[in-house]
Design an enzyme around this catalytic site. Structure first.
Site, PDB file in Angstrom:
ATOM      1  N   LYS A 199      30.068  43.028  35.511  1.00 29.52           N
ATOM      2  CA  LYS A 199      29.018  43.275  36.508  1.00 29.52           C
ATOM      3  C   LYS A 199      29.101  44.696  37.064  1.00 29.52           C
ATOM      4  O   LYS A 199      28.085  45.353  37.232  1.00 29.52           O
ATOM      5  CB  LYS A 199      29.124  42.261  37.661  1.00 29.52           C
ATOM      6  N   ARG A 246      28.197  34.519  46.405  1.00 32.88           N
ATOM      7  CA  ARG A 246      29.214  33.780  45.665  1.00 32.88           C
ATOM      8  C   ARG A 246      29.298  32.319  46.084  1.00 32.88           C
ATOM      9  O   ARG A 246      30.094  31.568  45.525  1.00 32.88           O
ATOM     10  CB  ARG A 246      30.578  34.420  45.933  1.00 32.88           C
ATOM     11  N   ARG A 275      42.213  45.288  32.431  1.00 27.04           N
ATOM     12  CA  ARG A 275      41.846  46.091  33.604  1.00 27.04           C
ATOM     13  C   ARG A 275      43.026  46.214  34.569  1.00 27.04           C
ATOM     14  O   ARG A 275      43.217  47.247  35.204  1.00 27.04           O
ATOM     15  CB  ARG A 275      40.648  45.426  34.303  1.00 27.04           C
ATOM     16  N   ARG A 326      44.830  46.481  41.070  1.00 29.84           N
ATOM     17  CA  ARG A 326      44.454  45.310  41.854  1.00 29.84           C
ATOM     18  C   ARG A 326      45.463  44.193  41.653  1.00 29.84           C
ATOM     19  O   ARG A 326      45.699  43.765  40.520  1.00 29.84           O
ATOM     20  CB  ARG A 326      43.060  44.820  41.433  1.00 29.84           C
ATOM     21  N   ARG A 335      40.910  32.583  40.255  1.00 29.47           N
ATOM     22  CA  ARG A 335      39.588  33.200  40.429  1.00 29.47           C
ATOM     23  C   ARG A 335      38.549  32.514  39.547  1.00 29.47           C
ATOM     24  O   ARG A 335      37.411  32.331  39.960  1.00 29.47           O
ATOM     25  CB  ARG A 335      39.655  34.692  40.118  1.00 29.47           C
TER      26      ARG A 335
HETATM   27  P1  ADP Z   1      35.865  40.062  40.410  1.00 32.79           P
HETATM   28  O1  ADP Z   1      34.408  39.832  40.159  1.00 32.79           O
HETATM   29  O2  ADP Z   1      36.530  40.863  39.347  1.00 32.79           O
HETATM   30  O3  ADP Z   1      36.636  38.814  40.746  1.00 32.79           O
HETATM   31  P2  ADP Z   1      35.255  41.378  42.957  1.00 32.79           P
HETATM   32  O4  ADP Z   1      35.584  42.797  43.102  1.00 32.79           O
HETATM   33  O5  ADP Z   1      33.810  40.996  42.918  1.00 32.79           O
HETATM   34  O6  ADP Z   1      36.038  40.950  41.665  1.00 32.79           O
HETATM   35  O7  ADP Z   1      35.939  40.510  44.124  1.00 32.79           O
HETATM   36  C1  ADP Z   1      37.295  40.584  44.413  1.00 32.79           C
HETATM   37  C2  ADP Z   1      37.646  39.609  45.538  1.00 32.79           C
HETATM   38  O8  ADP Z   1      36.942  39.980  46.731  1.00 32.79           O
HETATM   39  C3  ADP Z   1      37.266  38.156  45.316  1.00 32.79           C
HETATM   40  O9  ADP Z   1      38.233  37.455  44.556  1.00 32.79           O
HETATM   41  C4  ADP Z   1      37.157  37.644  46.760  1.00 32.79           C
HETATM   42  O10 ADP Z   1      38.432  37.433  47.332  1.00 32.79           O
HETATM   43  C5  ADP Z   1      36.553  38.826  47.491  1.00 32.79           C
HETATM   44  N1  ADP Z   1      35.074  38.750  47.490  1.00 32.79           N
HETATM   45  C6  ADP Z   1      34.219  39.635  46.883  1.00 32.79           C
HETATM   46  N2  ADP Z   1      32.948  39.261  47.071  1.00 32.79           N
HETATM   47  C7  ADP Z   1      32.968  38.106  47.785  1.00 32.79           C
HETATM   48  C8  ADP Z   1      31.983  37.225  48.279  1.00 32.79           C
HETATM   49  N3  ADP Z   1      30.669  37.445  48.068  1.00 32.79           N
HETATM   50  N4  ADP Z   1      32.389  36.124  48.969  1.00 32.79           N
HETATM   51  C9  ADP Z   1      33.676  35.880  49.200  1.00 32.79           C
HETATM   52  N5  ADP Z   1      34.671  36.674  48.762  1.00 32.79           N
HETATM   53  C10 ADP Z   1      34.341  37.783  48.066  1.00 32.79           C
END
Ligand code: ADP
Length: 191
Positions: free
Chosen positions: A14, A89, A128, A134, A146
């Protein structure tokens, strides 16, 4: 305004695709994961609050996420539109987003989902993790969690938009440009 949700599991690509879309269509990128990492880097209270959820691969509470997005929507009020990446989400986040947009006389044009098999996701995230720094990319159990959280809490958001005829799925495996071209076909359809 053109408001598009780029949807998909962790590691679906994404972030990579969002960068290309915002450049081509001159849209504003709202990536909640990036925003939380920025807060974390700056040591803000919001960052500290989010970190304990993020490090374990759990979701940050809805109200915290929604408040942060509301602020970004206000900042981008004069933009051509938004690409939402990693948000919404949960179904309550989706409903809150629609309400915030409605207040501005706007709506979601559509959701484009990147489809990638689970084994490929795990491989990409681990790769990654070698450079991302991270914590959530570097531990097998956190990666598994996740994906589980995605299946349990986030996948229902796809059904939510599908029921409104605002959902399309595309293949997320292939070259970056191939996938980008397929996304552009869908974006052009939504314009
Ligand atoms: P990825 O898609 O690789 O899991 P992101 O960078 O989108 O990584 O998100 C990393 C973390 O940030 C998530 O695992 C969560 O803890 C938090 N997070 C990001 N966006 C949201 C959201 N919309 N609602 C709740 N937690 C979020």
């Amino acid at each position: 305004m053109l408001n598009i949700i780029l949807f998909g599991p962790p590691g679906a690509g994404k972030g990579t695709q969002s960068e290309k879309i915002i450049n081509k269509y001159n849209l504003t990128h709202i990536a909640t994961g990036d925003l939380f990492r920025k807060h974390l880097g700056e040591g803000t209270e919001l960052g500290k609050l989010a970190q304990k959820y993020m490090d374990e691969g759990n979701l940050v509470p809805d109200q915290v996420v929604i408040g942060m997005v509301d602020e970004k929507l206000k900042e981008g009020a004069n933009s051509n539109g938004f690409i939402f990446d990693g948000f919404p989400r949960t179904v309550p986040q989706a409903q809150a987003l629609e309400t915030l947009l409605e207040e501005k006389g706007e709506s979601i044009n559509g959701m484009i989902a990147l489809d990638v098999p689970e084994e490929e996701l795990k491989k990409r995230i681990k790769e990654r993790g070698k450079t991302s720094g991270r914590a959530d990319d570097q531990d097998e159990n956190k990666i598994e969690n996740r994906i589980k959280v995605y299946l349990d809490e986030t996948l229902p958001v796809a059904n939510y938009f599908d029921q409104k005829d605002k959902f399309v799925k595309i293949n997320g495996v292939g070259s970056i440009d191939e996938i980008f071209n397929n996304i552009c076909d869908q974006v052009d359809r939504l314009k």
